[in-house]
Design a protein around this motif. Structure first.
Motif, short mmCIF file in Angstrom:
data_model
loop_
_atom_site.label_atom_id
_atom_site.label_comp_id
_atom_site.label_asym_id
_atom_site.label_seq_id
_atom_site.Cartn_x
_atom_site.Cartn_y
_atom_site.Cartn_z
N SER A 249 1.97 -6.34 -5.13
CA SER A 249 1.50 -6.85 -6.43
C SER A 249 0.12 -7.49 -6.39
O SER A 249 -0.60 -7.46 -7.38
CB SER A 249 2.51 -7.87 -6.98
OG SER A 249 3.70 -7.22 -7.37
N TYR A 250 -0.26 -8.09 -5.27
CA TYR A 250 -1.56 -8.75 -5.18
C TYR A 250 -2.54 -7.98 -4.30
O TYR A 250 -3.46 -8.57 -3.72
CB TYR A 250 -1.42 -10.19 -4.73
CG TYR A 250 -1.55 -11.15 -5.90
CD1 TYR A 250 -2.81 -11.53 -6.37
CD2 TYR A 250 -0.43 -11.60 -6.57
CE1 TYR A 250 -2.93 -12.37 -7.46
CE2 TYR A 250 -0.53 -12.44 -7.66
CZ TYR A 250 -1.79 -12.82 -8.11
OH TYR A 250 -1.91 -13.65 -9.21
N MET A 251 -2.37 -6.67 -4.25
CA MET A 251 -3.33 -5.83 -3.53
C MET A 251 -4.04 -4.94 -4.54
O MET A 251 -3.41 -4.26 -5.34
CB MET A 251 -2.62 -4.96 -2.49
CG MET A 251 -2.04 -5.75 -1.33
SD MET A 251 -1.26 -4.69 -0.09
CE MET A 251 -2.69 -3.77 0.51
N SER A 252 -5.36 -4.95 -4.52
CA SER A 252 -6.15 -4.08 -5.38
C SER A 252 -7.53 -3.88 -4.78
O SER A 252 -8.04 -4.76 -4.07
CB SER A 252 -6.26 -4.68 -6.79
OG SER A 252 -6.78 -3.73 -7.70
N GLY A 253 -8.10 -2.72 -5.02
CA GLY A 253 -9.41 -2.39 -4.46
C GLY A 253 -9.35 -2.00 -3.00
O GLY A 253 -10.39 -1.96 -2.32
N GLN A 254 -8.16 -1.64 -2.51
CA GLN A 254 -7.99 -1.36 -1.09
C GLN A 254 -7.96 0.14 -0.81
O GLN A 254 -7.35 0.92 -1.56
CB GLN A 254 -6.69 -1.98 -0.58
CG GLN A 254 -6.61 -3.49 -0.78
CD GLN A 254 -7.75 -4.21 -0.09
OE1 GLN A 254 -7.99 -4.03 1.09
NE2 GLN A 254 -8.47 -5.02 -0.87
N THR A 255 -8.60 0.55 0.26
CA THR A 255 -8.55 1.93 0.76
C THR A 255 -8.00 1.85 2.18
O THR A 255 -8.71 1.42 3.09
CB THR A 255 -9.94 2.58 0.73
OG1 THR A 255 -10.89 1.70 1.35
CG2 THR A 255 -10.38 2.84 -0.70
N ILE A 256 -6.76 2.24 2.34
CA ILE A 256 -6.04 1.97 3.58
C ILE A 256 -5.83 3.26 4.38
O ILE A 256 -5.34 4.26 3.86
CB ILE A 256 -4.67 1.32 3.27
CG1 ILE A 256 -4.88 0.03 2.49
CG2 ILE A 256 -3.91 1.05 4.57
CD1 ILE A 256 -3.59 -0.64 2.08
N GLN A 257 -6.20 3.19 5.64
CA GLN A 257 -6.04 4.35 6.53
C GLN A 257 -4.59 4.46 6.97
O GLN A 257 -4.06 3.57 7.64
CB GLN A 257 -6.95 4.18 7.74
CG GLN A 257 -8.41 4.08 7.37
CD GLN A 257 -9.20 3.19 8.30
OE1 GLN A 257 -8.72 2.78 9.34
NE2 GLN A 257 -10.42 2.86 7.92
N SER A 258 -3.95 5.54 6.57
CA SER A 258 -2.55 5.76 6.96
C SER A 258 -2.47 6.81 8.06
O SER A 258 -3.35 7.66 8.18
CB SER A 258 -1.73 6.22 5.74
OG SER A 258 -2.27 7.42 5.20
N THR A 259 -1.46 6.71 8.87
CA THR A 259 -1.17 7.66 9.96
C THR A 259 -2.36 7.94 10.85
O THR A 259 -2.56 9.06 11.30
CB THR A 259 -0.63 9.01 9.43
OG1 THR A 259 -1.65 9.65 8.63
CG2 THR A 259 0.61 8.84 8.61
N ASP A 260 -3.18 6.94 11.13
CA ASP A 260 -4.34 7.20 11.98
C ASP A 260 -3.98 7.15 13.46
O ASP A 260 -4.76 7.58 14.30
CB ASP A 260 -5.48 6.22 11.66
CG ASP A 260 -5.33 4.90 12.39
OD1 ASP A 260 -4.29 4.24 12.20
OD2 ASP A 260 -6.24 4.53 13.14
N GLY A 261 -2.82 6.60 13.77
CA GLY A 261 -2.37 6.58 15.16
C GLY A 261 -3.26 5.78 16.08
O GLY A 261 -3.26 5.98 17.30
N GLY A 262 -4.04 4.87 15.51
CA GLY A 262 -4.93 4.05 16.31
C GLY A 262 -6.32 4.61 16.50
O GLY A 262 -7.14 4.03 17.21
N GLN A 263 -6.64 5.73 15.84
CA GLN A 263 -7.94 6.35 16.04
C GLN A 263 -9.09 5.50 15.51
O GLN A 263 -10.20 5.55 16.05
CB GLN A 263 -7.97 7.74 15.41
CG GLN A 263 -7.07 8.72 16.13
CD GLN A 263 -7.45 10.16 15.92
OE1 GLN A 263 -7.01 11.00 16.67
NE2 GLN A 263 -8.23 10.49 14.92
#
Length: 296
Positions: A249-263
């Motif tokens: 609910s309090y997250m906005s403007g975020q671009t989150i890297q998913s499934t990067d496996g630590g890259q």
């Protein structure tokens, strides 16, 4: 039920991540409006959702067409009374799938990639946001961006540029829509993406990631993280579920890297593999000039 009674519209939901997300959201209690530009695909996914006891509506819609995106919102509101989440997921790769040099590309291809990958998100979000603002409902706008928005994919310059633009739109839209209680976020997958993305639009929907289509040996993967199973579509859909739910609910403007496996924890500088593993950090394979800096 993390999405109980939420009304969710998803573009590009006839295959790949969109389809996986539609199935997941419906299982979590959402009523899902499944949209796709390929005729028949959204209806098939809607049938799968209904077979599992979910509530859904299927729509043929092209994200490049403003009337289609306005119509998608109208259909959601007509069917369920409102729209809570718009997930702009549709996207296309480059012609040749990484084999076409940028200098040999066409303006037509550039315009089409941006029309789907960037303008398509703008049109879907605008249609949903206008309804949310007018009806004082608030809501969530979600996009599927890409890890290419952070680091260039070789052979995908136009795709990379289109996804970087998406990330900028996320930040700008979050700044503008926040006062209306509308959250704006994007997931940026690296791995676990649909093999159908590399296939023609008329190809059979396989429901598998690239990594699932070949023998999995974690020790032969580029990612630092080693797991006994390959990354799958659901790994990315799980992040979309979180970003669409009230849990964020309090997250906005975020671009989150998913499934990067630590890259994205890597660096381009080559360090000794045993750095920090010996008892004496100033001994071993550390270069002499670096050892002198540590001593100082």
């Amino acid at each position: 039920m993390r999405m109980q009674d939420k009304i969710v519209a998803i573009t590009g939901a006839g295959s790949g991540l969109g389809r996986e997300g539609a199935l997941l959201f419906a299982a979590e209690g959402a009523r899902v409006v499944v949209s796709d530009a390929v005729p028949g695909r959204s209806q098939k996914v809607a049938g799968e959702i209904k077979a599992l006891g979910g509530s859904t509506t299927a729509v043929d819609a092209d994200v490049r067409v403003e009337a289609d995106m306005n119509g998608l919102v109208d259909i959601a509101v007509e069917a369920y009374g409102r729209i809570d989440v718009m997930w702009a997921n549709a996207g296309i790769p480059e012609p040749g799938f990484g084999m076409q040099p940028l200098a040999e590309s066409s303006l037509e291809d550039w315009n089409n990639i941006f029309a789907v990958n960037t303008t398509g998100i703008y049109l879907a979000w605008k249609a949903a946001a206008r309804w949310m603002i007018a009806n004082k409902r608030g809501g969530a706008l979600l996009a599927t961006s890409s890890a290419a928005s952070f680091t260039a994919y070789p052979g995908f310059p136009m795709y990379t540029a289109s996804k970087a633009a998406v990330n900028g739109l996320v930040r700008a839209a979050a700044l503008e829509f926040g006062k209306f209680g509308i959250r704006v976020n994007a997931l940026c997958p690296t791995h676990g993406m649909s093999v159908n993305f590399a296939l023609p639009a008329e190809a059979e929907v396989l429901g598998k990631s690239y990594e699932e289509m070949q023998p999995w040996d974690p020790d032969k993967r580029a990612m630092p993280l080693r797991l006994e199973r390959p990354p799958v579509l659901r790994d990315n859909a799980n992040l979309a579920l979180f970003l669409a739910s009230d849990e964020s609910s309090y997250m906005s403007g975020q671009t989150i890297q998913s499934t990067d496996g630590g890259q994205f924890a890597r660096t381009s500088i080559i360090f000794p593999t045993d750095l920090g593993q010996s008892e004496d950090i100033t001994s071993g394979s550390i270069p002499e000039d670096l050892r002198e800096q540590i001593d100082r």
